[in-house]
Design a protein around this motif. Structure first.
Motif, PDB file in Angstrom:
ATOM      1  N   ASN A 132       0.770  -1.114   0.018  1.00  0.00           N
ATOM      2  CA  ASN A 132       0.112  -0.089  -0.041  1.00  0.00           C
ATOM      3  C   ASN A 132       0.805   1.340   0.014  1.00  0.00           C
ATOM      4  O   ASN A 132       1.626   1.565   1.051  1.00  0.00           O
ATOM      5  CB  ASN A 132      -0.896   0.146   1.341  1.00  0.00           C
ATOM      6  CG  ASN A 132      -2.141   1.133   1.216  1.00  0.00           C
ATOM      7  OD1 ASN A 132      -2.511   1.386   0.359  1.00  0.00           O
ATOM      8  ND2 ASN A 132      -2.387   1.496   2.270  1.00  0.00           N
ATOM      9  N   ILE A 138       2.608  -6.975   5.655  1.00  0.00           N
ATOM     10  CA  ILE A 138       2.400  -5.508   4.913  1.00  0.00           C
ATOM     11  C   ILE A 138       3.582  -4.785   4.592  1.00  0.00           C
ATOM     12  O   ILE A 138       4.757  -4.826   5.434  1.00  0.00           O
ATOM     13  CB  ILE A 138       1.587  -4.752   6.125  1.00  0.00           C
ATOM     14  CG1 ILE A 138       0.240  -5.401   6.585  1.00  0.00           C
ATOM     15  CG2 ILE A 138       1.418  -3.327   6.188  1.00  0.00           C
ATOM     16  CD1 ILE A 138      -0.322  -5.237   7.965  1.00  0.00           C
ATOM     17  N   SER A 139       3.519  -4.133   3.590  1.00  0.00           N
ATOM     18  CA  SER A 139       4.565  -3.015   3.158  1.00  0.00           C
ATOM     19  C   SER A 139       3.926  -1.928   2.931  1.00  0.00           C
ATOM     20  O   SER A 139       2.981  -1.890   1.993  1.00  0.00           O
ATOM     21  CB  SER A 139       5.307  -3.543   1.927  1.00  0.00           C
ATOM     22  OG  SER A 139       5.950  -4.868   2.193  1.00  0.00           O
ATOM     23  N   GLN A 140       4.085  -0.991   3.641  1.00  0.00           N
ATOM     24  CA  GLN A 140       2.924   0.422   3.534  1.00  0.00           C
ATOM     25  C   GLN A 140       3.685   1.571   3.717  1.00  0.00           C
ATOM     26  O   GLN A 140       4.578   1.708   4.601  1.00  0.00           O
ATOM     27  CB  GLN A 140       1.981   0.167   4.588  1.00  0.00           C
ATOM     28  CG  GLN A 140       0.986   1.371   4.853  1.00  0.00           C
ATOM     29  CD  GLN A 140      -0.028   1.335   5.478  1.00  0.00           C
ATOM     30  OE1 GLN A 140      -1.360   1.402   4.851  1.00  0.00           O
ATOM     31  NE2 GLN A 140       0.123   1.168   6.786  1.00  0.00           N
ATOM     32  N   GLU A 186      -3.189   4.032   4.272  1.00  0.00           N
ATOM     33  CA  GLU A 186      -4.102   3.530   5.337  1.00  0.00           C
ATOM     34  C   GLU A 186      -4.752   2.237   5.403  1.00  0.00           C
ATOM     35  O   GLU A 186      -5.194   2.025   4.169  1.00  0.00           O
ATOM     36  CB  GLU A 186      -5.135   4.593   5.745  1.00  0.00           C
ATOM     37  CG  GLU A 186      -6.125   4.229   6.831  1.00  0.00           C
ATOM     38  CD  GLU A 186      -7.215   4.993   7.480  1.00  0.00           C
ATOM     39  OE1 GLU A 186      -8.062   5.012   8.333  1.00  0.00           O
ATOM     40  OE2 GLU A 186      -7.252   6.200   6.409  1.00  0.00           O
ATOM     41  N   LEU A 202       5.606  -5.154  13.838  1.00  0.00           N
ATOM     42  CA  LEU A 202       5.890  -4.202  12.288  1.00  0.00           C
ATOM     43  C   LEU A 202       7.068  -3.593  12.924  1.00  0.00           C
ATOM     44  O   LEU A 202       7.227  -2.806  13.979  1.00  0.00           O
ATOM     45  CB  LEU A 202       4.782  -3.388  11.911  1.00  0.00           C
ATOM     46  CG  LEU A 202       3.440  -4.096  11.718  1.00  0.00           C
ATOM     47  CD1 LEU A 202       2.261  -3.094  11.945  1.00  0.00           C
ATOM     48  CD2 LEU A 202       3.626  -4.300  10.029  1.00  0.00           C
ATOM     49  N   HIS A 208       8.180   0.249  12.318  1.00  0.00           N
ATOM     50  CA  HIS A 208       7.513   1.475  12.261  1.00  0.00           C
ATOM     51  C   HIS A 208       8.352   2.813  12.032  1.00  0.00           C
ATOM     52  O   HIS A 208       9.299   2.899  12.695  1.00  0.00           O
ATOM     53  CB  HIS A 208       6.584   1.582  13.564  1.00  0.00           C
ATOM     54  CG  HIS A 208       5.464   0.853  14.000  1.00  0.00           C
ATOM     55  ND1 HIS A 208       4.261   1.118  13.360  1.00  0.00           N
ATOM     56  CD2 HIS A 208       5.451  -0.040  14.848  1.00  0.00           C
ATOM     57  CE1 HIS A 208       3.296   0.020  13.686  1.00  0.00           C
ATOM     58  NE2 HIS A 208       4.219  -0.670  14.578  1.00  0.00           N
ATOM     59  N   SER A 267       4.413   5.898  12.219  1.00  0.00           N
ATOM     60  CA  SER A 267       3.160   5.278  11.809  1.00  0.00           C
ATOM     61  C   SER A 267       2.579   4.815  13.170  1.00  0.00           C
ATOM     62  O   SER A 267       3.250   4.718  14.181  1.00  0.00           O
ATOM     63  CB  SER A 267       3.422   4.133  10.848  1.00  0.00           C
ATOM     64  OG  SER A 267       4.230   3.025  11.393  1.00  0.00           O
ATOM     65  N   SER A 294       5.799  -0.315   8.211  1.00  0.00           N
ATOM     66  CA  SER A 294       4.850   0.725   7.778  1.00  0.00           C
ATOM     67  C   SER A 294       5.608   2.087   8.047  1.00  0.00           C
ATOM     68  O   SER A 294       5.930   2.363   9.271  1.00  0.00           O
ATOM     69  CB  SER A 294       3.904   0.739   9.111  1.00  0.00           C
ATOM     70  OG  SER A 294       2.736   1.403   8.590  1.00  0.00           O
ATOM     71  N   ALA A 335       2.211   6.003   8.235  1.00  0.00           N
ATOM     72  CA  ALA A 335       0.961   5.219   7.785  1.00  0.00           C
ATOM     73  C   ALA A 335       0.258   4.790   8.994  1.00  0.00           C
ATOM     74  O   ALA A 335       0.703   4.992   9.956  1.00  0.00           O
ATOM     75  CB  ALA A 335       1.443   4.145   6.756  1.00  0.00           C
ATOM     76  N   ILE A 383      -2.589   1.887  10.534  1.00  0.00           N
ATOM     77  CA  ILE A 383      -3.197   0.582  10.399  1.00  0.00           C
ATOM     78  C   ILE A 383      -4.403   0.468  11.633  1.00  0.00           C
ATOM     79  O   ILE A 383      -4.054   0.829  12.746  1.00  0.00           O
ATOM     80  CB  ILE A 383      -2.280  -0.685  10.863  1.00  0.00           C
ATOM     81  CG1 ILE A 383      -1.389  -0.783   9.625  1.00  0.00           C
ATOM     82  CG2 ILE A 383      -3.146  -1.805  10.606  1.00  0.00           C
ATOM     83  CD1 ILE A 383      -0.052  -1.612   9.918  1.00  0.00           C
TER      84      ILE A 383
END
Length: 125
Positions: A41, A63-65, A69, A84, A86, A89, A114, A117, A119
């Motif tokens: 994302n 997750i790769s963000q 969101e 994660l 961070h 984020s 993240s 961003a 979550i």
């Protein structure tokens, strides 16, 4: 998983792969044996509804963000854990104490990165 003539095939509904760049994705997952998946994302919005899904044991969402969101709606009996990396984020669990599956063996593990961003983990009761 189906075994036909010595070949192993998997049910695609049991896995999730989404990529969002400057856009949005909304998915309702109905799998009764969800196995995990990948979310990419970038400057986007991803909404996942697991309300009618089921898992066994620990299931991982990778997750790769960046600058995006992700909103994840989970059943009340699931536990959600975040492992994660961070950078500016946040992971925000918007479920009340009574709706969190603290003693549940059903664990949705969020792994990955993240950057700048959000979550959000929610339950629809």
């Amino acid at each position: 998983m189906n075994i036909l003539s010595g070949t192993i095939t998997t049910n695609e509904e049991d896995y999730l792969n989404t990529t969002t760049i400057f856009g949005g994705v909304k998915r309702t997952i109905l799998s009764k044996d969800f196995k995990g998946g990948h979310i990419q994302n970038i400057f986007g919005s991803t909404e996942l509804d697991f309300t009618y899904a089921d898992i066994t044991g620990i299931v991982t969402l990778d997750i790769s963000q960046a600058f995006g969101e992700i909103t994840i709606a989970v059943p009340a009996d699931w536990r959600v854990e975040a492992d994660l990396v961070h950078f500016c984020s946040v992971v925000d669990e918007d479920r009340t104490y009574n709706n969190r599956g603290y003693n549940s063996s059903k664990v949705l593990l969020l792994k990955g990165v993240s950057v700048m961003a959000v979550i959000d983990v929610v339950s629809f009761v």
